[in-house]
Design a protein around this motif. Structure first.
Motif, mmCIF file in Angstrom:
data_model
loop_
_atom_site.group_PDB
_atom_site.id
_atom_site.type_symbol
_atom_site.label_atom_id
_atom_site.label_comp_id
_atom_site.label_asym_id
_atom_site.label_seq_id
_atom_site.Cartn_x
_atom_site.Cartn_y
_atom_site.Cartn_z
ATOM 1 N N TYR A 117 37.310 50.095 30.466
ATOM 2 C CA TYR A 117 38.578 49.428 30.748
ATOM 3 C C TYR A 117 38.548 48.736 32.095
ATOM 4 C CZ TYR A 117 40.535 51.871 26.710
ATOM 5 O OH TYR A 117 40.805 52.327 25.481
ATOM 6 N N ARG A 118 37.799 49.358 33.053
ATOM 7 C CA ARG A 118 37.713 48.710 34.374
ATOM 8 C C ARG A 118 37.010 47.346 34.269
ATOM 9 N NH1 ARG A 118 36.278 54.088 36.176
ATOM 10 N NH2 ARG A 118 38.024 55.053 37.291
ATOM 11 N N VAL A 119 35.922 47.322 33.481
ATOM 12 C CA VAL A 119 35.193 46.055 33.317
ATOM 13 C C VAL A 119 36.097 45.011 32.657
ATOM 14 C CG1 VAL A 119 33.268 44.921 32.160
ATOM 15 C CG2 VAL A 119 32.948 47.161 33.248
ATOM 16 N N GLN A 120 36.788 45.446 31.567
ATOM 17 C CA GLN A 120 37.686 44.506 30.895
ATOM 18 C C GLN A 120 38.801 44.040 31.822
ATOM 19 O OE1 GLN A 120 39.010 46.553 27.403
ATOM 20 N NE2 GLN A 120 37.036 46.368 26.304
ATOM 21 N N LEU A 121 39.299 45.084 32.616
ATOM 22 C CA LEU A 121 40.361 44.723 33.545
ATOM 23 C C LEU A 121 39.902 43.704 34.580
ATOM 24 C CD1 LEU A 121 43.225 45.106 34.565
ATOM 25 C CD2 LEU A 121 42.402 47.063 35.897
ATOM 26 N N ASN A 122 38.688 43.902 35.055
ATOM 27 C CA ASN A 122 38.142 42.973 36.057
ATOM 28 C C ASN A 122 38.019 41.569 35.486
ATOM 29 O OD1 ASN A 122 37.109 42.369 38.624
ATOM 30 N ND2 ASN A 122 35.030 42.459 37.842
ATOM 31 N N GLU A 123 37.568 41.498 34.203
ATOM 32 C CA GLU A 123 37.460 40.185 33.577
ATOM 33 C C GLU A 123 38.839 39.552 33.433
ATOM 34 O OE1 GLU A 123 35.462 40.879 29.936
ATOM 35 O OE2 GLU A 123 33.470 41.152 30.843
ATOM 36 N N GLU A 124 39.798 40.417 33.014
ATOM 37 C CA GLU A 124 41.151 39.898 32.870
ATOM 38 C C GLU A 124 41.696 39.436 34.210
ATOM 39 O OE1 GLU A 124 42.953 39.294 30.263
ATOM 40 O OE2 GLU A 124 41.428 40.031 28.871
ATOM 41 N N ILE A 125 41.367 40.209 35.255
ATOM 42 C CA ILE A 125 41.838 39.833 36.603
ATOM 43 C C ILE A 125 41.249 38.488 37.022
ATOM 44 C CG2 ILE A 125 41.695 40.462 39.040
ATOM 45 C CD1 ILE A 125 41.971 43.410 38.110
ATOM 46 N N CYS A 126 39.953 38.287 36.755
ATOM 47 C CA CYS A 126 39.312 36.995 37.110
ATOM 48 C C CYS A 126 39.997 35.831 36.371
ATOM 49 C CB CYS A 126 37.821 37.038 36.776
ATOM 50 S SG CYS A 126 36.880 38.151 37.844
ATOM 51 N N LYS A 127 40.214 36.091 35.031
ATOM 52 C CA LYS A 127 40.891 35.047 34.266
ATOM 53 C C LYS A 127 42.283 34.810 34.829
ATOM 54 C CE LYS A 127 38.470 35.980 29.903
ATOM 55 N NZ LYS A 127 38.607 36.413 28.494
ATOM 56 N N ARG A 128 42.939 35.930 35.186
ATOM 57 C CA ARG A 128 44.288 35.802 35.722
ATOM 58 C C ARG A 128 44.290 35.017 37.020
ATOM 59 N NH1 ARG A 128 49.481 35.287 34.555
ATOM 60 N NH2 ARG A 128 50.788 36.019 36.281
ATOM 61 N N GLU A 129 43.305 35.307 37.886
ATOM 62 C CA GLU A 129 43.215 34.587 39.161
ATOM 63 C C GLU A 129 43.014 33.083 38.933
ATOM 64 O OE1 GLU A 129 40.097 36.449 41.252
ATOM 65 O OE2 GLU A 129 41.315 38.096 42.024
ATOM 66 N N LYS A 130 42.132 32.772 37.959
ATOM 67 C CA LYS A 130 41.892 31.356 37.659
ATOM 68 C C LYS A 130 43.154 30.696 37.129
ATOM 69 C CE LYS A 130 38.889 28.245 35.068
ATOM 70 N NZ LYS A 130 37.831 28.123 34.065
ATOM 71 N N ALA A 131 43.829 31.460 36.199
ATOM 72 C CA ALA A 131 45.074 30.923 35.644
ATOM 73 C C ALA A 131 46.114 30.733 36.726
ATOM 74 C CB ALA A 131 45.600 31.860 34.551
ATOM 75 N N GLU A 132 46.147 31.740 37.668
ATOM 76 C CA GLU A 132 47.117 31.616 38.755
ATOM 77 C C GLU A 132 46.796 30.434 39.659
ATOM 78 O OE1 GLU A 132 47.045 35.342 40.617
ATOM 79 O OE2 GLU A 132 48.443 36.306 39.233
ATOM 80 N N MET A 133 45.498 30.204 39.904
ATOM 81 C CA MET A 133 45.109 29.045 40.728
ATOM 82 C C MET A 133 45.500 27.729 40.032
ATOM 83 S SD MET A 133 41.422 30.266 42.182
ATOM 84 C CE MET A 133 41.158 28.769 43.040
#
Length: 646
Positions: A117-133
């Protein structure tokens, strides 16, 4: 998905792990080294709590980037968890091997799920950061767009406001103008109403006055008719008295003029009647506005020439200098010649004024031939056809002068003494030094003088040396004039120049091109004619009468209308043509000069004018007026001729 037991095995960071809670068996003082990191991750819209295994929304918070661990940190945490599991397993082996093993297996599975879940969460966080940018960039662009739109809207509002203000001002101005126009229109309507009322009042007054006038007119008609009849009778009587006085006066003037002409012609050696009128100094002053400078048209050694309007006719008035010693003899000589001579190519003497030694001639509007050769006043050059005709007219006038029983020599023939009328017909003038030739012992007609006079360039060389003036002296002057008209050159040495041009076959180089394209054959004949007239020796000069046919042929070849020859000036009955009325073609009994300068029979020209004609019968040009002036000089000459041929 992790089970409820697995979710409970996820611990917060730096918290203690009590093994005694796991079905007893573990030492209460055992504190495992927990590598597990904080279990809550935040975002703008949600947070994940691994301790409960659920995801909840949190719109009020934002992501805390400093609490998020990278993928390598999560792997390190997994390794630490594996070591702890091994420690627990070693501990459990001493106490409760069976239960601890199950717990460890479950824990290991839970940790594996957490790592996943941490790995998936990290990927989601990266996507989220890109989406937020991306979202931040879009929001920034949207903000910029909104700012631009707001700014544009403000500018548009400002412009619209400015335009509205301008339109409002224009509307205000238009309203003011409309108001003024309305006021003016109202005033105009009021004024129009007032004018109509005034006009109506005036019309009523006029009607009343007209009625009164009609009554008075009817009342006075009888009286007026009687008065008019009396006035007409008085006017007729007055006119009769005036005509009677004028008739007596004219008769006295005629008789006196005849006597003076008799005296003058007696002194000249032959008898005739005067053919000119006596004109008072007062008439000359009125005609020239007291000899105003604006009427002066010429001046020379003889005196001054003025233009004037005398007796309804335009005339030229020649005033001789009173201080000139030769003025009086020249005056008398010119009167003696012109009073006895009438010819279409001689200037007409209308009258004389003895008080001022003035001669009154017909006015010739085109000035002298000298002026026209010099194109004075910007006039166009004379064409070769006109020049050819002028040569024929000069020749005809000389034949007329030389063919008298006592020949007359002009003595000063030159372009300045040849005048041109409105149709460029030439007329010889200035007979002040002309002479009547008397027959000498040698049976030759000659006039001798010790003081030859004239213009040097045109004077007969033998007259200069011998003092003898003959008809051949005029022939020499005529030759120089021919060469001048042909070449346009000055008179000095002109004969020698033309002779050299003929000998070198270069005559075409010295012909006056301003006169147009001369026919070479005629130009050559004219050059030879001029040279034969201008011979230095008198006996070598040609005889004009014998050469007249040549001159007349040149005139006919010039394609212009040719005036009758010298001999044709007399009809079959021997009547001079200038005695004939141009309208009736009969000898005139009462010749009158019209405004065109021509002389007509009084009844014929009056009939022409009474018929509604306003133009000249001769030139077809408009007449400036319809006044007629009696030509007493011509009438006297006609009467004398009729007496001789009765």
């Amino acid at each position: 998905m992790p089970t409820e037991t697995n979710r409970q095995n996820v611990f917060p960071r730096n918290s203690s792990f009590d093994v005694s809670n796991l079905r007893g068996g573990m030492s209460p003082g055992f504190l495992p080294r927990s590598p597990i990191r904080p279990s809550r991750l935040h975002s703008d819209n949600y947070s994940i709590d691994f301790s409960e295994g659920t995801m909840r929304s949190d719109t009020a918070s934002s992501i805390a980037s400093e609490d998020v661990y990278s993928h390598s940190d999560l792997l390190s945490m997994n390794r630490d968890d594996d070591l702890e599991v091994r420690s627990l397993e070693s501990l459990g082996s001493t106490r409760e091997q069976g239960t601890l093993a199950d717990v460890c297996v479950k824990l290991q599975a839970a940790l594996a799920d957490a790592a996943k879940y941490r790995v998936q969460l990290n990927e989601e966080i990266c996507k989220r950061e890109k989406a937020e940018m991306d979202l931040a960039s879009v929001i920034q662009k949207e903000d910029e767009t909104k700012s631009a739109l707001i700014k544009e809207k403000q500018e548009m509002e400002f412009l619209h406001k400015h335009e509205i203000e301008m339109i409002q001002r224009q509307l205000d101005l238009l309203q003011e103008e409309h108001k003024k126009v309305q006021e003016e229109r109202d005033n105009a309507v009021k004024e129009e109403i007032l004018h109509k009322q005034e006009i109506k009042i005036v019309q009523n007054r006029l009607d009343l006055l007209q009625e009164e006038y009609n009554k008075l007119q009817e009342r006075d008609n009888a009286v007026k008719e009687e008065v008019l009849h009396k006035q007409e009778i008085n006017i007729v009587q007055s006119r009769l008295d005036l005509l009677l006085v004028e008739y007596k006066k004219l008769k006295e003037e005629r008789d006196k003029a005849v006597e003076e002409a008799e005296e003058l012609r007696g002194s000249a050696g032959h008898r005739s009647h005067a053919t000119f009128s006596k004109i008072s100094l007062l008439e000359l002053e009125q005609a020239t506005e007291n000899f105003s400078k604006k009427h002066k048209i010429g001046e020379g050694g003889f005196g001054s020439v003025y233009k004037g309007f005398l007796r309804n006719t335009m005339v030229a008035i020649k005033m001789l200098h009173p201080q000139s010693l030769q003025g009086k003899p020249e005056f008398e000589q010119e009167v003696a010649v012109l009073s006895t001579m009438r010819h279409p190519n001689l200037v007409t003497l209308i009258g004389i004024c003895s008080e001022k030694s003035a001669l009154i001639y017909e006015y010739l509007p085109n000035g002298s031939l000298e002026d026209r050769l010099a194109c004075q006043g910007g006039t166009p050059p004379l064409t070769w056809q006109v020049r050819m005709r002028i040569i024929g007219e000069i020749c005809r006038a000389l034949l007329f002068l030389h063919s008298n029983p006592n020949p007359i020599v002009h003595g000063d023939l030159k372009p300045a003494n040849i005048l041109l009328d409105g149709n460029l017909v030439c007329k010889l003038s200035d007979f002040g030094i002309s002479r009547l030739l008397m027959e000498t012992n040698s049976n030759t007609l000659v006039y001798r003088t010790e003081y030859p006079r004239g213009t040097f360039a045109y004077m007969d060389p033998e007259f200069l040396t011998s003092g003898e003036l003959t008809v051949k002296s005029d022939v020499y002057s005529f030759g120089i004039i021919i060469l001048r008209l042909l070449t346009g050159n000055p008179p000095i040495n002109i004969a020698a120049d033309v002779e050299d041009a003929i000998e070198t076959h270069s005559l075409h180089l010295i012909i006056d091109e301003s006169a147009g394209e001369w026919p070479f054959v005629q130009a050559e004949k004219l050059a030879n004619l001029g040279l034969r007239c201008a011979q230095m020796r008198r006996r070598k000069r040609l005889d004009l009468e014998s050469e007249w046919k040549l001159v007349e042929g040149l005139m006919q070849a010039s394609s212009l209308s040719v005036s009758p020859s010298f001999k044709s000036q007399l009809d079959e009955k021997g009547t001079p043509s200038y005695f004939m009325c141009p309208i009736s073609q009969e000898v005139m009994k009462d010749p009158h000069v019209a405004a065109d300068g021509y002389t007509y029979e009084a009844e014929a020209i009056k009939g022409w004018l009474d018929g509604g004609h306003k133009t000249s019968p001769m030139t077809n040009l408009p007449l400036p007026h319809q006044e007629l002036t009696p030509n007493y000089a011509l009438r006297s000459a006609i009467q004398e001729w009729l007496v001789k041929h009765s």
